[in-house]
Scaffold this active site. Structure first.
Site, short mmCIF file in Angstrom:
data_model
loop_
_atom_site.label_atom_id
_atom_site.label_comp_id
_atom_site.label_asym_id
_atom_site.label_seq_id
_atom_site.Cartn_x
_atom_site.Cartn_y
_atom_site.Cartn_z
N LYS A 166 41.44 22.99 -33.12
CA LYS A 166 40.88 21.95 -33.86
C LYS A 166 40.50 22.96 -35.02
O LYS A 166 40.41 22.31 -36.22
CB LYS A 166 39.44 21.22 -33.23
CG LYS A 166 39.89 20.49 -31.89
CD LYS A 166 38.65 19.72 -31.60
CE LYS A 166 37.30 20.59 -31.15
NZ LYS A 166 37.72 21.15 -30.02
N ARG A 214 31.10 14.39 -29.46
CA ARG A 214 31.60 15.20 -28.20
C ARG A 214 30.98 14.07 -27.25
O ARG A 214 31.53 14.39 -26.01
CB ARG A 214 31.08 16.33 -28.29
CG ARG A 214 31.90 17.64 -28.31
CD ARG A 214 31.14 18.83 -28.07
NE ARG A 214 31.95 19.87 -27.99
CZ ARG A 214 31.92 21.02 -28.78
NH1 ARG A 214 31.98 20.84 -29.80
NH2 ARG A 214 32.71 22.08 -28.25
N ARG A 228 40.34 34.85 -27.17
CA ARG A 228 39.99 34.73 -28.35
C ARG A 228 38.99 35.76 -28.80
O ARG A 228 38.20 35.97 -28.16
CB ARG A 228 39.37 33.28 -28.75
CG ARG A 228 38.73 33.03 -30.05
CD ARG A 228 38.86 31.66 -30.24
NE ARG A 228 37.86 30.97 -29.54
CZ ARG A 228 37.48 29.57 -29.34
NH1 ARG A 228 37.92 29.01 -30.23
NH2 ARG A 228 36.23 29.21 -28.82
N ARG A 287 33.21 35.66 -28.21
CA ARG A 287 32.03 34.84 -28.39
C ARG A 287 31.37 34.97 -27.02
O ARG A 287 32.14 34.85 -26.07
CB ARG A 287 32.45 33.48 -28.78
CG ARG A 287 32.04 33.17 -30.06
CD ARG A 287 32.75 31.59 -30.60
NE ARG A 287 32.57 30.50 -29.62
CZ ARG A 287 32.88 29.30 -29.77
NH1 ARG A 287 33.53 29.02 -30.73
NH2 ARG A 287 32.54 28.52 -29.08
N ARG A 305 32.82 24.45 -19.99
CA ARG A 305 32.90 23.62 -21.12
C ARG A 305 34.09 22.71 -20.93
O ARG A 305 33.99 21.72 -21.35
CB ARG A 305 33.28 24.71 -22.42
CG ARG A 305 32.01 25.24 -22.58
CD ARG A 305 32.26 26.48 -23.55
NE ARG A 305 32.87 26.23 -24.63
CZ ARG A 305 33.74 27.20 -25.66
NH1 ARG A 305 33.76 28.41 -25.29
NH2 ARG A 305 34.15 26.75 -26.77
P1 AMP Z 1 32.67 24.87 -30.49
O1 AMP Z 1 32.41 26.17 -31.42
O2 AMP Z 1 32.80 23.50 -31.12
O3 AMP Z 1 33.24 24.98 -29.49
O4 AMP Z 1 31.00 24.70 -29.87
C1 AMP Z 1 30.28 25.55 -29.21
C2 AMP Z 1 29.05 25.09 -28.46
O5 AMP Z 1 28.11 24.37 -29.23
C3 AMP Z 1 29.44 23.84 -27.69
O6 AMP Z 1 29.79 24.69 -26.09
C4 AMP Z 1 28.03 23.34 -27.33
O7 AMP Z 1 26.86 24.03 -26.50
C5 AMP Z 1 27.72 23.47 -28.83
N1 AMP Z 1 27.98 22.11 -29.52
C6 AMP Z 1 28.95 21.99 -30.69
N2 AMP Z 1 29.18 20.74 -31.07
C7 AMP Z 1 28.57 20.11 -30.31
C8 AMP Z 1 28.38 18.65 -30.05
N3 AMP Z 1 28.82 17.78 -31.00
N4 AMP Z 1 27.67 17.95 -29.12
C9 AMP Z 1 26.83 18.87 -28.46
N5 AMP Z 1 26.82 20.25 -28.41
C10 AMP Z 1 27.62 20.82 -29.23
#
Ligand code: AMP
Length: 220
Positions: A13, A88, A127, A160, A171
């Site tokens: 994404k 989400r 990654r 990360r 996740r």
């Molecule tokens: P990402 O970089 O999109 O994989 O997000 C990393 C982490 O941020 C996720 O595992 C969640 O802990 C938090 N996070 C990001 N976006 C959301 C969202 N829309 N709702 C809830 N938690 C989020």
């Protein structure tokens, strides 16, 4: 163009969003990036979000919705945006609908990038990213020229903290339970565009732009 990208963590994404936004000069809004920056800066938002993120859990809906209401009403969103990692949950999706109804700027499409589980787990655990300039690498598919070093700025690459196998599996389970119902939700709104996310970056990107053609005003 007002668009959101749906898909498991590691489905690509972020890469697709970045390219769409660069080409159209609109903001890429990644909730994960906003939250990581808040954690780095130690703001109230960052303090609230950190423990959830470290465990690979979702940050509570009310925190995310408050943060996104502010972000989406900022002036740079007037000509469009691409959402990456939001919504989400169903509560976030209905919250987004309420917000876009109020501002009379509805979302135009939801692009679902479909990638099987074993592939996303492999992609995420390999990654690496540059803490200095944000460049993203993959030790299997797109490694840096010199192991562990950013090609663009020479900084040491990092993994990360939530990209380890144990956290990634968690996740993914949360994605299946909380986020995958949104595929049906946007299908019901006739906004869903499904794209096969397996393949090279250029290939997947062309499928996305082909899917968007005719569905939304790609020039705006
Ligand atoms: P990402 O970089 O999109 O994989 O997000 C990393 C982490 O941020 C996720 O595992 C969640 O802990 C938090 N996070 C990001 N976006 C959301 C969202 N829309 N709702 C809830 N938690 C989020």
């Amino acid at each position: 163009m007002r668009l959101l990208l749906l898909g498991a963590p590691g489905s690509g994404k972020g890469t697709v969003a970045q390219r769409l936004c660069n080409e159209r000069d609109i903001p890429q809004i990644s909730t994960g990036d906003i939250l990581r920056e808040a954690v780095r800066e130690g703001t109230d938002l960052g303090l609230k979000a950190k423990s959830y993120m470290d465990a690979g859990k979702l940050v509570p809906d009310e925190v995310i919705l408050g943060m996104m209401e502010k972000r989406l009403t900022a002036p740079d969103c007037a000509s469009g945006y691409v959402l990456d990692g939001f919504p989400r949950t169903l509560a976030q999706a209905t919250g987004l609908d309420e917000l876009t109804e109020r501002t009379e700027k509805p979302l135009e499409a939801a692009v679902y990038i479909e990638v099987p589980e074993d592939e996303v787990i492999k992609r995420i655990t390999s990654r690496r990213s540059c803490p200095k300039c944000g460049a993203i690498y993959n030790v299997l598919y797109s490694p840096p020229k010199k192991e562990g070093i950013c090609d663009a700025c020479g900084a040491a690459l990092e993994q990360r903290s939530d990209d380890t196998e144990e956290v990634v599996k968690n996740r993914y389970q949360i994605y299946l339970k909380e986020t995958s119902p949104l595929i049906e939700y946007y299908h019901g709104q006739d906004k869903l565009i499904t794209v096969d996310g397996v393949g090279g970056m250029d290939e997947v990107y062309s499928r996305v732009t082909a899917g968007l053609e005719g569905r939304i005003a790609t020039g705006s």
